[in-house]
Design a protein around this motif. Structure first.
Motif, PDB file in Angstrom:
ATOM      1  N   ASN A  72      -6.016   9.543   1.088  1.00 23.98           N
ATOM      2  CA  ASN A  72      -5.587   8.212   1.758  1.00 23.98           C
ATOM      3  C   ASN A  72      -5.622   7.129   0.747  1.00 23.98           C
ATOM      4  OD1 ASN A  72      -6.076   9.585   4.224  1.00 23.98           O
ATOM      5  ND2 ASN A  72      -7.746   8.856   4.867  1.00 23.98           N
ATOM      6  N   THR A 220      -7.848   7.226   8.667  1.00 23.99           N
ATOM      7  CA  THR A 220      -6.690   6.756   8.009  1.00 23.99           C
ATOM      8  C   THR A 220      -6.961   5.548   6.827  1.00 23.99           C
ATOM      9  OG1 THR A 220      -6.200   4.733   9.176  1.00 23.99           O
ATOM     10  CG2 THR A 220      -4.981   7.014   9.625  1.00 23.99           C
ATOM     11  N   THR A 222      -9.346   4.140   3.440  1.00 24.40           N
ATOM     12  CA  THR A 222      -9.606   4.609   2.194  1.00 24.40           C
ATOM     13  C   THR A 222     -10.900   5.111   1.848  1.00 24.40           C
ATOM     14  OG1 THR A 222      -9.796   2.370   1.099  1.00 24.40           O
ATOM     15  CG2 THR A 222      -7.471   3.066   1.671  1.00 24.40           C
TER      16      THR A 222
END
Length: 275
Positions: A72, A220, A222
């Motif tokens: 991601n 989703t 990081t």
């Protein structure tokens, strides 16, 4: 000769001292990553563990979906860095080479936006993307990349302004359009600036914590968010040794990137007139 040698010794001594100062946080992370829970709870503080736990780095990779969050982070960083580099080069070229009414005022207004802290606009930006249904997607980074970050546009403007006008004049005589001059002449000459812009954008996005925390969900998000929020025990306590190991693994790619591209970055900054 003696004075010159003394000056060099003092210079390198000061630089070495500052280097050690900046390396202290990384050293402390490394030592913490090798400790057990008992070492962390001991008093007085254990500066070096009696039994270093090298396996903590493997545990850090397994405790959270490290590979997924790494993917991601790479995706978001590459998307933003690519778009920001291209759009900033286009804006910088326009400001440097295309004459028109209001160009100077537009350039000054653009520079003035640097004074606005991104945290000031974060909440309104979140509300805007939320109402548009774009939260929990990577579309915000696409939009930000297409907006041409001001500091990168300024860097490209400085670079393109230094190009000799004879290059464009020769291209115009050969029948090349303004777009053709940009793609065929300006961009190939701007390789150091392009590389510098991409690396700075990539690293900036890689290290961003606030935006992924606000705009992305747990699937989703990081690696920056995962490292801070993922290493907790069932009782909600922070596993500092695994977090330190994860933080080192998280920063390793960026450190390696800077080590490999340091000369290229300095060349790009120098040719862009940024001192």
């Amino acid at each position: 000769m003696t004075l010159r040698l003394t000056g060099r010794v003092l210079t390198y001594g000061v630089l070495a001292g500052f280097s050690l100062l900046f390396l202290l946080p990384i050293g402390w992370l490394f030592v913490t990553a090798l400790k057990t829970g008992a070492d962390l709870a001991s008093f007085p503080v254990t500066w070096w563990p009696a039994d270093p736990q090298w396996g903590n780095f493997t545990k850090a990779l397994d405790y959270v979906p490290f590979a997924g969050y790494l993917r991601n982070s790479v995706t978001v960083s590459v998307i933003f860095a690519t778009l920001a580099t291209l759009t900033s080069a286009l804006v910088g070229y326009g400001l440097a080479r295309i004459k028109g009414a209001g160009r100077s005022a537009l350039f000054k207004f653009m520079l003035g936006t640097i004074l606005i802290n991104s945290l000031v606009t974060m909440l309104p930006t979140f509300i805007m993307f939320s109402r548009a249904g774009l939260v929990n997607t990577y579309i915000p980074w696409v939009v930000w990349g297409l907006a041409a970050p001001t500091y990168l546009a300024f860097m490209f403007r400085q670079f393109f302004a230094a190009l000799p006008a004879e290059l464009e004049e020769a291209a115009v005589i050969d029948g090349c359009s303004r777009v053709g001059i940009f793609w065929r002449i300006a961009l190939p000459l701007a390789k150091p600036a392009l590389a510098t812009a991409f690396i700075l954008s990539f690293v900036g996005t890689w290290g961003d914590f606030i935006a992924p925390l606000l705009f992305l969900d747990s699937d989703t998000t990081t690696l920056a968010v995962a490292v801070v929020n993922g290493y907790v025990d069932p009782q909600g306590g922070t596993l500092n040794n695994l977090m330190s190991a994860g933080a080192l693994l998280y920063t390793a790619p960026v450190i390696l990137l800077f080590a490999v591209t340091q000369k290229l970055i300095m060349q790009g900054v120098a040719t862009s007139g940024l001192k």
